[in-house]
Design a protein around this motif. Structure first.
Motif, PDB file in Angstrom:
ATOM      1  N   GLU A 248      37.996  40.476  40.221  1.00  0.00           N
ATOM      2  CA  GLU A 248      37.924  38.999  39.987  1.00  0.00           C
ATOM      3  C   GLU A 248      39.204  38.726  39.322  1.00  0.00           C
ATOM      4  O   GLU A 248      39.710  37.445  39.488  1.00  0.00           O
ATOM      5  N   ASP A 249      39.790  39.705  38.415  1.00  0.00           N
ATOM      6  CA  ASP A 249      40.840  39.438  37.724  1.00  0.00           C
ATOM      7  C   ASP A 249      42.073  39.262  39.122  1.00  0.00           C
ATOM      8  O   ASP A 249      43.035  38.282  38.762  1.00  0.00           O
ATOM      9  N   SER A 251      41.821  38.304  42.011  1.00  0.00           N
ATOM     10  CA  SER A 251      41.400  36.926  42.835  1.00  0.00           C
ATOM     11  C   SER A 251      42.074  35.865  41.983  1.00  0.00           C
ATOM     12  O   SER A 251      42.731  34.890  42.526  1.00  0.00           O
ATOM     13  N   ARG A 252      41.553  35.756  40.726  1.00  0.00           N
ATOM     14  CA  ARG A 252      41.919  34.777  39.949  1.00  0.00           C
ATOM     15  C   ARG A 252      43.503  34.420  39.599  1.00  0.00           C
ATOM     16  O   ARG A 252      44.074  33.527  39.647  1.00  0.00           O
ATOM     17  N   GLN A 255      45.244  33.210  42.543  1.00  0.00           N
ATOM     18  CA  GLN A 255      45.081  31.894  42.940  1.00  0.00           C
ATOM     19  C   GLN A 255      45.778  31.066  41.845  1.00  0.00           C
ATOM     20  O   GLN A 255      46.136  29.879  42.072  1.00  0.00           O
ATOM     21  N   THR A 278      40.897  43.028  48.306  1.00  0.00           N
ATOM     22  CA  THR A 278      40.857  41.792  47.477  1.00  0.00           C
ATOM     23  C   THR A 278      41.962  40.975  47.493  1.00  0.00           C
ATOM     24  O   THR A 278      41.935  39.511  47.663  1.00  0.00           O
ATOM     25  N   ASN A 282      42.928  36.983  49.590  1.00  0.00           N
ATOM     26  CA  ASN A 282      43.401  35.685  49.158  1.00  0.00           C
ATOM     27  C   ASN A 282      44.949  35.605  49.673  1.00  0.00           C
ATOM     28  O   ASN A 282      45.890  34.971  49.525  1.00  0.00           O
ATOM     29  N   SER A 432      34.141  39.082  52.446  1.00  0.00           N
ATOM     30  CA  SER A 432      33.425  39.988  51.478  1.00  0.00           C
ATOM     31  C   SER A 432      32.335  40.903  52.071  1.00  0.00           C
ATOM     32  O   SER A 432      32.229  41.876  51.812  1.00  0.00           O
TER      33      SER A 432
END
Length: 448
Positions: A248-249, A251-252, A255, A278, A282, A432
């Motif tokens: 998640e780090d 991806s964030r 973005q 991951t 993106n 995913s």
């Protein structure tokens, strides 16, 4: 059209801002900052569609500037505030709490000043569109597009992936200063910092945790700046530190960077690790790099097959054969028949390329005459607008107006960076499910 106001006692600062934004600057008298935000807005009430206010936070006006910025946030005007200060480290967190969009040094060059003001304008447009204040979308009614995430991947190590990624990023940064960030997401053994001869104060771990992960203004101060104008997120100092970087780090971070930069170039780890997948989730454009030998070509074929089975379709896919040598028993036709895809570029072997890696000076930075340099420039050209289609303005005025953003196009097979399905508008499906299948060993019947 967006307007901008500068509150300062310095005629030089006002004139330098005017040289960047031209007629979009609102004429205000020189003088100290007003202590009341309402009074400041009254000074600019004749300016329609005001989106950015530049406050000169000199030694005497630092506290006043922060109070005014906080007042504008409370008033919910949607206006972005840019502080001019030679002490960004000292006032950074106070500015963040006050809602300041960015801090720029008084001696910033026009390129950086234009980049900061354009970023502030885009932030204001987004806020004002959401609150009903001012115009929505981009300048002149156009939609502000996010940046392009360009990922460089390879099936195995030792094929020159990082060399291609660093040269691509340097080339894009030199074509449009302050527009490009390079992210080292080979989280365990990345060596982008070494390839660029950098000694970063902050690394990927610092960027994805703490204050940098919560505010884009702070994030910018955590980026390492290369002498070419390229911004860099260097990899962790040790493999052990990489364990703290979650999916998640990643991806964030991508973005967020795509909302701030025109180009986000990512150097991935070899193979299809979870962090790499991951990143690919993106990614807009994928650059696949392999060596021109049997193990490298076979590995690339497997990677292309797996990405296809996972439903990963990109806006552009670019296949690069590195260390190309037609005397080694393989031809371009052989490679294309094996991988089932076109080879977009063949980069020859070069002693100059090896020397540039050892020196930490990419070929596209030094501009040395070398066969590899020519091919790397062509690779950069695949991502920069063609003059015939989208004239590029070298002026900072163009950057402030946001006219340098490329618009999405429908790619067709047979063109550089085309997707696999000819003539279709490309969209990126959710991947995913396929990624979980890969890690469970269900794709192609492989056991993991």
């Amino acid at each position: 059209m967006s307007r901008l106001a500068v509150l300062t006692e310095s005629a030089d600062l006002r004139d330098r801002v005017r040289s960047v934004v031209g007629d979009h600057l609102v004429d205000l008298p020189l003088g100290p900052l007003p202590s009341d935000p309402a009074r400041m807005l009254a000074m600019t009430q004749g300016a329609q569609q005001l989106s950015v206010i530049v406050l000169d936070a000199g030694p005497r006006d630092q506290t006043t500037a922060l109070e005014v910025a906080a007042g504008l946030r409370t008033d919910d005007t949607g206006i972005s505030v840019v502080l001019v200060s030679d002490r960004p480290e000292e006032i950074g967190f106070a500015a963040m709490r006050a809602g300041v969009c960015d801090i720029v040094h008084p001696d910033a060059d026009p390129g950086e000043l234009g980049w900061v003001l354009e970023r502030a304008r885009r932030t204001a447009v987004t806020r004002q569109a959401g609150t009903g204040v001012g115009p929505g979308g981009g300048v002149n009614g156009s939609e502000t597009q996010p940046g392009r995430v360009i990922s460089v991947a390879s099936p195995k190590g030792g094929v020159g992936k990082t060399t291609v990624a660093t040269n691509l990023a340097v080339g894009l940064a030199r074509s449009d200063p302050h527009s490009t960030v390079l992210v080292d997401l080979d989280v365990q053994f990345g060596d982008v910092g070494s390839a660029l001869n950098l000694a970063p104060e902050y690394t990927l771990v610092d960027v994805v945790h703490g204050p940098a992960a919560q505010d884009t203004m702070v994030l910018k101060t955590f980026l390492t700046q290369h002498e070419t104008g390229l911004y860099v997120v260097c990899g962790p100092g040790s493999p052990a530190e990489a364990d703290s970087v979650g999916m998640e780090d990643i991806s964030r971070l991508l973005q967020t960077l795509a909302s701030e930069f025109r180009y986000v170039v990512v150097d991935t780890a070899p193979g299809l690790t979870e962090p790499t997948l991951t990143v690919l989730d993106n990614t807009h454009d994928l650059v696949l790099v392999t060596s021109m030998d049997v193990p490298g070509v076979r590995g690339l074929r497997k990677e292309i097959d797996i990405l296809r089975e996972l439903g990963m379709v990109f806006s552009g896919r670019h296949v690069v054969l590195n260390f190309a040598d037609t005397q080694n028993g393989l031809t371009k036709t052989d490679v294309e028949a094996t991988i089932g895809a076109s080879v977009d570029m063949m980069i020859p072997r070069s002693k100059g390329a090896v020397a540039s890696v050892n020196q930490g000076i990419p070929l596209l930075q030094s501009d040395k005459r070398d066969p590899v340099t020519t091919h790397l420039r062509k690779l950069v050209g695949r991502f920069t607008p063609s003059p015939a289609r989208a004239p590029r303005s070298a002026s900072a005025v163009g950057k402030f107006l946001g006219r340098l953003k490329p618009t999405p196009t429908t790619a067709t097979a047979g063109t550089p960076g085309s997707p696999e399905a000819p003539g279709q508008q490309v969209s990126q499906p959710t991947r995913s499910e396929g990624r979980h299948r890969l890690h469970k060993g269900e794709v192609r019947g492989e056991k993991r």
